[in-house]
Design a protein around this motif. Structure first.
Motif, short mmCIF file in Angstrom:
data_model
loop_
_atom_site.label_atom_id
_atom_site.label_comp_id
_atom_site.label_asym_id
_atom_site.label_seq_id
_atom_site.Cartn_x
_atom_site.Cartn_y
_atom_site.Cartn_z
N ARG A 192 0.80 -1.20 0.13
CA ARG A 192 -0.07 -0.14 -0.04
C ARG A 192 0.86 1.34 0.04
O ARG A 192 0.61 2.16 -0.81
CB ARG A 192 -0.91 -0.06 1.33
CG ARG A 192 -1.92 1.24 1.31
CD ARG A 192 -2.93 0.86 2.36
NE ARG A 192 -2.19 0.33 3.62
CZ ARG A 192 -2.50 -0.37 4.68
NH1 ARG A 192 -3.74 -0.91 4.34
NH2 ARG A 192 -1.86 -1.07 5.56
N GLY A 214 -8.14 4.57 8.60
CA GLY A 214 -7.27 3.49 8.98
C GLY A 214 -5.93 3.57 8.42
O GLY A 214 -5.62 4.80 8.28
N GLY A 260 -10.53 1.57 0.64
CA GLY A 260 -10.27 0.03 0.95
C GLY A 260 -11.35 -0.70 0.66
O GLY A 260 -12.51 -0.37 0.63
N MET A 266 -18.56 -1.95 3.01
CA MET A 266 -19.34 -1.47 4.11
C MET A 266 -20.45 -0.54 3.43
O MET A 266 -21.64 -0.41 3.97
CB MET A 266 -18.59 -0.64 5.18
CG MET A 266 -19.61 -0.31 6.26
SD MET A 266 -18.55 0.28 7.65
CE MET A 266 -17.79 -1.12 8.39
N ASN A 289 -6.71 -5.65 -0.54
CA ASN A 289 -5.66 -6.30 0.37
C ASN A 289 -6.47 -7.59 0.76
O ASN A 289 -6.04 -8.30 1.34
CB ASN A 289 -4.98 -5.57 1.20
CG ASN A 289 -5.88 -4.84 2.44
OD1 ASN A 289 -7.04 -4.94 2.12
ND2 ASN A 289 -5.08 -4.12 3.00
N THR A 291 -8.36 -7.67 3.13
CA THR A 291 -8.28 -7.76 4.72
C THR A 291 -8.83 -6.48 5.01
O THR A 291 -8.83 -5.27 4.49
CB THR A 291 -7.03 -8.10 5.21
OG1 THR A 291 -6.05 -7.00 4.89
CG2 THR A 291 -6.46 -9.43 4.77
C1 LIG Z 1 -18.10 1.96 11.21
C2 LIG Z 1 -16.85 1.39 11.57
N1 LIG Z 1 -16.74 0.15 11.79
C3 LIG Z 1 -15.44 -0.40 12.03
C4 LIG Z 1 -14.41 0.44 12.33
C5 LIG Z 1 -13.15 -0.21 12.63
N2 LIG Z 1 -12.32 -0.23 11.41
C6 LIG Z 1 -11.14 0.86 11.19
S1 LIG Z 1 -10.28 0.64 9.80
C7 LIG Z 1 -11.27 -0.91 9.54
C8 LIG Z 1 -10.62 -1.77 8.14
C9 LIG Z 1 -10.89 -1.04 6.94
O1 LIG Z 1 -10.34 -2.28 6.04
P1 LIG Z 1 -10.25 -1.76 4.47
O2 LIG Z 1 -11.17 -0.69 4.24
O3 LIG Z 1 -9.96 -2.88 3.79
O4 LIG Z 1 -8.87 -1.06 4.81
P2 LIG Z 1 -7.50 -1.65 5.07
O5 LIG Z 1 -7.30 -1.50 6.74
O6 LIG Z 1 -7.19 -2.94 4.80
O7 LIG Z 1 -6.54 -0.71 4.82
C10 LIG Z 1 -12.34 -1.24 10.46
C11 LIG Z 1 -12.65 -2.29 10.47
C12 LIG Z 1 -14.51 1.84 11.90
N3 LIG Z 1 -13.57 2.80 11.95
N4 LIG Z 1 -15.88 2.29 11.46
#
Ligand SMILES: Cc1ncc(C[n+]2csc(CCOP(=O)(O)OP(=O)(O)O)c2C)c(N)n1
Length: 376
Positions: A192, A214, A260, A266, A289, A291
């Motif tokens: 990334r 994130g 992501g 979502m 990714n 994940t």
């Molecule tokens: C509504 C909500 N649910 C859960 C989270 C917790 N959370 C933060 S980042 C993340 C993962 C995001 O995944 P992705 O979009 O695939 O990006 P990556 O982390 O793989 O770069 C999660 C579940 C959040 N911030 N907001």
């Protein structure tokens, strides 16, 4: 009852002329006014509407969101983790289905009791909108002063508040995919960080980079911390909706939305809205990714999803499978030359930069810096 036209004109005179929302019959007359007389973006859910409105605020608008109180539940995530920390104000109108003492459907019973309490809990200033026009105008002035002070304000709207406002003929949004390229060769799986370095190296003085919540935002911050950047925190899945609101209201800027797979899954309805409104100045890059890397690498279900096909089917003008960084560079450069709403899909490696920090600036400082960049 309030004259919807007179109230809508009052809103307009205060600068509120950009709306997004999901309809409710109690609000239909105000929604009709917004569709007839202002810019109205029909969102797929109320959280998306709030994020689109937040983007429009970044683009210089004073945005309004319209929703049924049942949809306030859908909007909680962006209201508490986008609008609040970034101080991105919206003016909201939320209907009061299930008002205590008034017969209504069973699904509205509880929500009717907790609508004001939910707003209180979210620390959103609110009031019941008066059905008397002069009083309502005074309330609006008060609401406006909160908005001017970077705080959201919501009106709770009871049944029969607005007088009839007809709906003029609406134009169908038709945007067809013109280019779809699916996978043809093996993937390179860059990290990334490498991918963000490349994207960032191609920005110019008109580029705004919106990074999903994130580690994407955190890594972009480490690649280069510049005023062009918006590191989204919270409001997972809302990044392209912020991009849409901003792209529609600031044509002269180029929006690079970095998403992501977990986030897009979502709130995948946003693809349909983006594809329909189709701002040419928006590039939507999905870093897949497979994940939720930011929360420990738990698998998502993205391996089973054909995102390129979905974006194309939602009306993105171009939807392209990217196999490696060289193709990514070519596609970004092409988009800059021949602007079209474009979706670029790339599979990246799992994992992230070691010793990854966090932006030193607070979210609202990032927003203020970006607004200066945009307004310059
Ligand atoms: C509504 C909500 N649910 C859960 C989270 C917790 N959370 C933060 S980042 C993340 C993962 C995001 O995944 P992705 O979009 O695939 O990006 P990556 O982390 O793989 O770069 C999660 C579940 C959040 N911030 N907001």
């Amino acid at each position: 009852m309030i004259s919807t036209k007179a109230f809508g004109d009052e809103l307009k005179s205060l600068g509120f002329d950009f709306y997004s929302g999901v309809p409710c019959s109690f609000l239909k007359n105000l929604i009709n006014f917004a569709i007839n007389e202002c810019d109205y973006v029909a969102a797929t859910n109320e959280g998306e509407a709030v994020a689109i409105a937040a983007g429009a605020y970044l683009g210089g608008k004073k945005p309004v969101v319209l929703m049924q109180n049942s949809g306030l539940t859908n909007a909680v995530s962006p209201l508490v983790s986008l609008n609040y920390p970034f101080r991105l104000p919206v003016l909201g109108f939320v209907s009061l289905r299930g008002e205590i003492g008034i017969p209504d459907e069973p699904q509205h019973e509880l929500m009717g009791c907790i609508t004001n309490g939910m707003l209180e809990l979210m620390e959103i200033k609110w009031d019941y909108l008066s059905a008397d026009l002069e009083t309502a105008k005074e309330q609006l002035d008060r609401a406006n002063s909160y908005i001017e002070n970077n705080q959201s304000f919501f009106f709770i709207v009871k049944k029969n508040t607005f007088e009839k406002e007809g709906l003029k003929e609406q134009n169908l949004l038709i945007n067809e995919n013109r280019l779809k390229i699916n996978q043809t060769i093996e993937n390179e799986f860059p990290t990334r960080y490498e991918t963000l370095q490349l994207i960032n190296s191609l920005k110019d003085g008109k580029t705004v980079q919106l990074a999903t919540t994130g580690k994407t935002g955190r890594e972009l911050n480490e690649v280069e911390d510049v005023p062009n950047n918006f590191y989204m925190v919270g409001s997972m899945g809302c990044v392209s909706s912020i991009g849409l609101g901003l792209a529609l209201t600031k044509n002269e800027h180029d929006l690079v939305v970095i998403e992501g797979d977990g986030a897009l899954l979502m709130r995948m309805g946003s693809l349909a809205t983006n594809g329909s409104y189709a701002p040419k100045n928006m590039l939507h890059i999905l870093l897949d990714n497979n994940t939720h890397d930011s929360t420990g690498g738990q698998l998502t279900v993205s391996n089973n999803v054909q995102f390129v096909d979905i974006a194309a089917a939602c009306g993105y003008s171009k939807s392209i499978y990217i196999h490696n960084l060289s193709e990514l560079e070519t596609s970004i450069k092409t988009w800059k030359k021949e602007k079209q709403l474009t979706f670029l899909y790339i599979k990246i490696a799992k994992g992230s930069k070691v010793d990854l920090g966090r932006p030193k600036m607070k979210p609202h400082e990032v927003k203020e810096r970006l607004k200066v960049f945009i307004d310059d």
